[in-house]
Design a protein around this motif. Structure first.
Motif, PDB file in Angstrom:
ATOM      1  N   TRP A  18      47.890  37.588  49.665  1.00 28.75           N
ATOM      2  CA  TRP A  18      46.535  37.969  49.304  1.00 28.75           C
ATOM      3  C   TRP A  18      46.487  38.676  47.952  1.00 28.75           C
ATOM      4  CZ3 TRP A  18      46.034  43.197  48.690  1.00 28.75           C
ATOM      5  CH2 TRP A  18      47.010  43.991  49.294  1.00 28.75           C
ATOM      6  N   LEU A  19      47.640  39.098  47.419  1.00 31.79           N
ATOM      7  CA  LEU A  19      47.666  39.730  46.104  1.00 31.79           C
ATOM      8  C   LEU A  19      47.505  38.724  44.966  1.00 31.79           C
ATOM      9  CD1 LEU A  19      50.552  42.319  46.462  1.00 31.79           C
ATOM     10  CD2 LEU A  19      48.138  42.808  46.175  1.00 31.79           C
ATOM     11  N   ALA A  20      47.853  37.473  45.204  1.00 36.66           N
ATOM     12  CA  ALA A  20      47.822  36.458  44.143  1.00 36.66           C
ATOM     13  C   ALA A  20      46.421  36.270  43.547  1.00 36.66           C
ATOM     14  CB  ALA A  20      48.386  35.143  44.657  1.00 36.66           C
ATOM     15  N   PRO A  21      45.354  36.089  44.352  1.00 36.55           N
ATOM     16  CA  PRO A  21      44.030  35.928  43.722  1.00 36.55           C
ATOM     17  C   PRO A  21      43.578  37.167  42.955  1.00 36.55           C
ATOM     18  CG  PRO A  21      43.957  35.259  46.025  1.00 36.55           C
ATOM     19  CD  PRO A  21      45.295  35.876  45.793  1.00 36.55           C
ATOM     20  N   ILE A  22      43.932  38.333  43.442  1.00 34.31           N
ATOM     21  CA  ILE A  22      43.557  39.565  42.744  1.00 34.31           C
ATOM     22  C   ILE A  22      44.231  39.621  41.381  1.00 34.31           C
ATOM     23  CG2 ILE A  22      43.709  42.084  42.816  1.00 34.31           C
ATOM     24  CD1 ILE A  22      43.553  41.842  45.890  1.00 34.31           C
ATOM     25  N   LEU A  23      45.519  39.305  41.335  1.00 34.33           N
ATOM     26  CA  LEU A  23      46.247  39.338  40.064  1.00 34.33           C
ATOM     27  C   LEU A  23      45.747  38.272  39.098  1.00 34.33           C
ATOM     28  CD1 LEU A  23      49.849  39.952  41.406  1.00 34.33           C
ATOM     29  CD2 LEU A  23      48.313  41.597  40.321  1.00 34.33           C
ATOM     30  N   ILE A  24      45.384  37.119  39.623  1.00 29.23           N
ATOM     31  CA  ILE A  24      44.861  36.051  38.755  1.00 29.23           C
ATOM     32  C   ILE A  24      43.531  36.455  38.132  1.00 29.23           C
ATOM     33  CG2 ILE A  24      43.939  33.700  38.772  1.00 29.23           C
ATOM     34  CD1 ILE A  24      46.134  33.048  40.847  1.00 29.23           C
ATOM     35  N   VAL A  25      42.644  37.044  38.934  1.00 29.69           N
ATOM     36  CA  VAL A  25      41.342  37.478  38.412  1.00 29.69           C
ATOM     37  C   VAL A  25      41.519  38.593  37.385  1.00 29.69           C
ATOM     38  CG1 VAL A  25      39.189  38.631  39.054  1.00 29.69           C
ATOM     39  CG2 VAL A  25      40.018  36.716  40.399  1.00 29.69           C
ATOM     40  N   LEU A  26      42.416  39.530  37.650  1.00 28.13           N
ATOM     41  CA  LEU A  26      42.672  40.595  36.683  1.00 28.13           C
ATOM     42  C   LEU A  26      43.222  40.034  35.374  1.00 28.13           C
ATOM     43  CD1 LEU A  26      44.186  43.445  38.872  1.00 28.13           C
ATOM     44  CD2 LEU A  26      41.999  43.456  37.667  1.00 28.13           C
ATOM     45  N   ALA A  27      44.107  39.053  35.458  1.00 28.17           N
ATOM     46  CA  ALA A  27      44.652  38.436  34.249  1.00 28.17           C
ATOM     47  C   ALA A  27      43.564  37.691  33.476  1.00 28.17           C
ATOM     48  CB  ALA A  27      45.790  37.498  34.618  1.00 28.17           C
ATOM     49  N   LEU A  28      42.673  37.015  34.183  1.00 30.42           N
ATOM     50  CA  LEU A  28      41.582  36.298  33.505  1.00 30.42           C
ATOM     51  C   LEU A  28      40.637  37.256  32.799  1.00 30.42           C
ATOM     52  CD1 LEU A  28      40.725  33.516  36.097  1.00 30.42           C
ATOM     53  CD2 LEU A  28      41.811  33.252  33.865  1.00 30.42           C
ATOM     54  N   PHE A  29      40.272  38.351  33.476  1.00 31.15           N
ATOM     55  CA  PHE A  29      39.403  39.333  32.830  1.00 31.15           C
ATOM     56  C   PHE A  29      40.088  39.983  31.635  1.00 31.15           C
ATOM     57  CE2 PHE A  29      36.729  39.906  36.815  1.00 31.15           C
ATOM     58  CZ  PHE A  29      35.642  39.277  36.244  1.00 31.15           C
ATOM     59  N   GLY A  30      41.358  40.276  31.766  1.00 28.45           N
ATOM     60  CA  GLY A  30      42.106  40.851  30.644  1.00 28.45           C
ATOM     61  C   GLY A  30      42.163  39.909  29.466  1.00 28.45           C
ATOM     62  N   GLY A  31      42.429  38.631  29.735  1.00 27.16           N
ATOM     63  CA  GLY A  31      42.456  37.645  28.665  1.00 27.16           C
ATOM     64  C   GLY A  31      41.099  37.458  28.022  1.00 27.16           C
ATOM     65  N   ILE A  45      29.516  39.942  26.724  1.00 31.45           N
ATOM     66  CA  ILE A  45      30.506  40.168  27.772  1.00 31.45           C
ATOM     67  C   ILE A  45      30.328  41.568  28.336  1.00 31.45           C
ATOM     68  CG2 ILE A  45      32.970  40.353  28.260  1.00 31.45           C
ATOM     69  CD1 ILE A  45      32.033  37.511  27.846  1.00 31.45           C
ATOM     70  N   TYR A  46      30.085  42.542  27.483  1.00 24.92           N
ATOM     71  CA  TYR A  46      29.964  43.927  27.939  1.00 24.92           C
ATOM     72  C   TYR A  46      28.722  44.143  28.814  1.00 24.92           C
ATOM     73  CZ  TYR A  46      33.767  44.967  24.799  1.00 24.92           C
ATOM     74  OH  TYR A  46      34.973  44.988  24.179  1.00 24.92           O
ATOM     75  N   THR A  47      27.708  43.299  28.649  1.00 26.80           N
ATOM     76  CA  THR A  47      26.532  43.456  29.495  1.00 26.80           C
ATOM     77  C   THR A  47      26.793  43.005  30.927  1.00 26.80           C
ATOM     78  OG1 THR A  47      25.715  41.280  28.858  1.00 26.80           O
ATOM     79  CG2 THR A  47      24.942  43.152  27.568  1.00 26.80           C
ATOM     80  N   LEU A  48      27.828  42.194  31.141  1.00 32.87           N
ATOM     81  CA  LEU A  48      28.180  41.774  32.492  1.00 32.87           C
ATOM     82  C   LEU A  48      28.733  42.920  33.326  1.00 32.87           C
ATOM     83  CD1 LEU A  48      29.888  38.351  31.767  1.00 32.87           C
ATOM     84  CD2 LEU A  48      27.591  38.758  32.652  1.00 32.87           C
ATOM     85  N   PHE A  49      29.347  43.885  32.664  1.00 29.72           N
ATOM     86  CA  PHE A  49      29.961  44.996  33.366  1.00 29.72           C
ATOM     87  C   PHE A  49      29.071  46.197  33.285  1.00 29.72           C
ATOM     88  CE2 PHE A  49      33.423  42.333  31.771  1.00 29.72           C
ATOM     89  CZ  PHE A  49      33.966  41.942  32.974  1.00 29.72           C
TER      90      PHE A  49
END
Length: 49
Positions: A18-31, A45-49
């Protein structure tokens, strides 16, 4: 690359798949943040957060 291999072994041995999707999403947001920094897309992009 060794870090990713070790992380995958950890998740496989400990059954923490279950950690794999979390890490993938974090990597995508970081990229996304790194790639859009300094561009004209950054304010939108900043208005989304």
């Amino acid at each position: 690359m060794a870090f990713l291999t070790e992380l995958w072994r950890f998740m496989r041995v400990r059954k923490k798949y279950w950690l794999a999707p979390i890490l993938i999403v974090l990597a995508l947001f970081g990229g996304l943040i790194v790639l859009t920094q300094g561009s004209a897309v950054a304010p939108f992009i900043y208005t989304l957060f």
